[in-house]
Design an enzyme around this catalytic site. Sequence first.
Site, PDB file in Angstrom:
ATOM      1  N   ASP A 159       1.941  -1.821  -8.651  1.00 29.75           N
ATOM      2  CA  ASP A 159       3.207  -1.701  -7.914  1.00 29.75           C
ATOM      3  C   ASP A 159       3.620  -3.054  -7.326  1.00 29.75           C
ATOM      4  O   ASP A 159       2.911  -4.057  -7.452  1.00 29.75           O
ATOM      5  CB  ASP A 159       3.038  -0.628  -6.829  1.00 29.75           C
ATOM      6  N   ASP A 203      12.901  -2.164  -8.524  1.00 29.25           N
ATOM      7  CA  ASP A 203      13.986  -2.326  -7.568  1.00 29.25           C
ATOM      8  C   ASP A 203      15.211  -2.919  -8.250  1.00 29.25           C
ATOM      9  O   ASP A 203      15.076  -3.684  -9.204  1.00 29.25           O
ATOM     10  CB  ASP A 203      13.551  -3.244  -6.430  1.00 29.25           C
ATOM     11  N   GLY A 205      17.728  -5.418  -9.254  1.00 34.38           N
ATOM     12  CA  GLY A 205      17.521  -6.867  -9.271  1.00 34.38           C
ATOM     13  C   GLY A 205      16.260  -7.247 -10.030  1.00 34.38           C
ATOM     14  O   GLY A 205      16.177  -8.325 -10.601  1.00 34.38           O
ATOM     15  N   ASP A 224      12.604   5.311  -8.365  1.00 39.35           N
ATOM     16  CA  ASP A 224      11.780   6.526  -8.302  1.00 39.35           C
ATOM     17  C   ASP A 224      12.634   7.755  -8.591  1.00 39.35           C
ATOM     18  O   ASP A 224      13.669   7.971  -7.960  1.00 39.35           O
ATOM     19  CB  ASP A 224      11.134   6.664  -6.914  1.00 39.35           C
TER      20      ASP A 224
HETATM   21  C1  GLA Z   1       6.478   3.377  -5.413  1.00 40.99           C
HETATM   22  C2  GLA Z   1       6.411   3.736  -6.897  1.00 40.99           C
HETATM   23  C3  GLA Z   1       6.046   5.189  -7.049  1.00 40.99           C
HETATM   24  C4  GLA Z   1       4.730   5.501  -6.340  1.00 40.99           C
HETATM   25  C5  GLA Z   1       4.806   5.048  -4.888  1.00 40.99           C
HETATM   26  C6  GLA Z   1       3.453   5.121  -4.212  1.00 40.99           C
HETATM   27  O1  GLA Z   1       7.517   4.044  -4.787  1.00 40.99           O
HETATM   28  O2  GLA Z   1       7.638   3.440  -7.511  1.00 40.99           O
HETATM   29  O3  GLA Z   1       5.945   5.523  -8.425  1.00 40.99           O
HETATM   30  O4  GLA Z   1       3.691   4.855  -7.017  1.00 40.99           O
HETATM   31  O5  GLA Z   1       5.254   3.703  -4.787  1.00 40.99           O
HETATM   32  O6  GLA Z   1       3.473   4.609  -2.903  1.00 40.99           O
END
Ligand code: GLA
Length: 719
Positions: A159, A203, A205, A224
Amino acid sequence: METRPVRRALFPIACLCAAFFAGSVSTAAAEDNGVALTPPMGWNDWYSVYCGVNAQLVEQTAQEMVADGMKAAGYDYVNIDDCWMASSRDAEGNLVADPTRFPDGIKPVADYVHSLGLKLGIYEDAGTTTCARSPGSFGHEAQDAATFASWGVDYVKYDRCNIPYSDFPGETEQQVQQTLYTRMSSALKATGRPIVFPMCNPDPGDAPWEYGASIANMWRTATDIQDNFGSMLANFDANVGRFADAGPGAWNDPDLLQIGNGGSSLSDYTTEFSLWAEMAAPLIASTNLATLTHAELAIYENANVIAVDQDPLGRPGVPISSANGLWVLSKELSDGARAVLLFNATNTAATISTTATAAGLPKGQIYQMDNLWTSGITQTGGAISAFVPGHGVAMFTVTAVGKRRPHKVPPHTVLSLEAGVPQVGVGGSTTVSESFTNVGVSDVKKLRLTLSAGPGWHVKPLGRAGARLLKPGQRFTVAYRVTAPPSGPPLAFSIFTGGASYDPLDGRRTSVARLGELVSSPVHAPLSTADVTTHPASFGASGRALAISARGLGVLDPPFGAPRNDSYSAIYRRAGCQRSCTAQVTVTADPAGGTSGGAGLIERDDMNHGKHSRAGVVLFVSGNATIVMAWNASGGADVDHYLAVPSATVKAPVGLRLVRQDSVYAGYYSTDHGKTWNPVGTVTVAASASHGRQDVGVFHASGLSTWTTTATFRDFRVR
Ligand code: GLA
């Protein structure tokens, strides 16, 4: 918050797909770690339990995957998301699993998962901490990669929360991300263990596809996802244009599958699965597998659709057309066939058509169409067409079978319905035409058509509802006069059902087509309607109930510098509030999406003038199930402040009350039928331009400019 321009996935469909089918797509150097040669399939805990993951859940899910056929269907990764770690590293700087969630650590869990013939995935972050504030891998990449390999981890979702960008002066966020993701990619390779490496930096950008293919096995193309059609559609939109970036070992990831999480219909889930497979997206179920219904499991385990996703050629489907929300995608398959997906992103059933040659198949042949959801097999002379329900799909593999008519394969036919107008008032009439088209290469005989409607409707055929013979390429149409019942709820959705029975080559067959028609009970004085969206809204009033069916992004400014919103539809009392008043309503249904979509109360100087009417306040139930109060404090052109009741998960029915004293407004909500009124906030709005008189009413915005939803209200009153 820093704002950045939103990069949009705009692409010239026609020229890109022409280039694609001419075979000139350049596939970027793909990640060479030898894994994920087809899109990864598996499970991830995030959207079923969020931070509630533990060893028991992971092991039970692994058992479930074996028992319920998911493993046999190809799902092999069992993935742990955020929140698995202890809050700090050990004395040697090693990552440690949370001792209550994973009492014996991760290794025994990996061993158990491996013993079932499955693989284990885990989650980390390129920053100093993960999104949920566990230790991140920044500065520990090699150490953490070695830890994961020693535990037997097979997949590391990586991430991008809390990256210390200030440590990289002069570099863009994209450059820093590329540096950090490359570090972990190399560290994982250095372990010698084959580990799938998905990047998670979605995100606005971020453009991970620009460099992802050479260092990672997949990258997020969209934010998400949530379990509703609007969110699924937004992630499809963001992903679908990136077909040229992906290929074996390196995939576009529109996020985890929501099927089974309870927020969408089976038909919407079928659509999600089809779209993901057509785009060669990873198929990772993020739901509680133990509570899936048979029908949901059948979606996950549809072998025909999985085969499209997993086709070894690894080419994502290419959009051929998308006019008016009617999408055609074609995916080249390793055996020369094409997987053709007809997707209706609108709310109204429609015929979607293309041709075998447009889909990339050789000219001048007869083609076999295998319907991947019904398993029906038909032949066509080239037209590929289906009447597709709103939100729905029809998905086929289409194969050129030469010039000789195939024996025993019946012609492909299309039964469709079309209403003269999409909406009638109570007691009103329109026509519905029912058409049956033979797009095959052999005759259809003894065609009979029928049309039925919901209770209270009157249906009268205006011509003969049948034909003796329909040659290849011919269409037969009959029109009906239909009259709605004389009274009903504010807005009612009524379904027409068309039926065809006919003789193709092999005995009698039937088809069914369904079309929705909106019936409204008109809104009368003293109430008025206002629509400041770009797509016509529908309004209805009956007894104490009101309904608004509309699109619109809402009245809140979206994040990340996207264009400002002021797009909603309202039923209201003109100048209904004089300096002080109390407006109240119960929101009985709010199917909107996102933070800015929703349903609730609105007061502003002039309801019809959106941005030009300055003083205003809204109190509503948002598409994220929070209560939001937003207002214009500055007297500028926009609603410029908002507050949301934190962590509320409010479901309709919800009572809303807005109490005004000059320019001060107090908002309240009730979830117990008005017994208790909880305060939302008290705010001061810019002084009203219209001498203290304001329009006051109920409003609805779907949260998306491409998607209509219907909100309903009861007992709207102003005192
Ligand atoms: C971000 C990711 C999600 C998940 C959460 C966990 O939002 O995009 O897929 O992994 O973090 O905190």
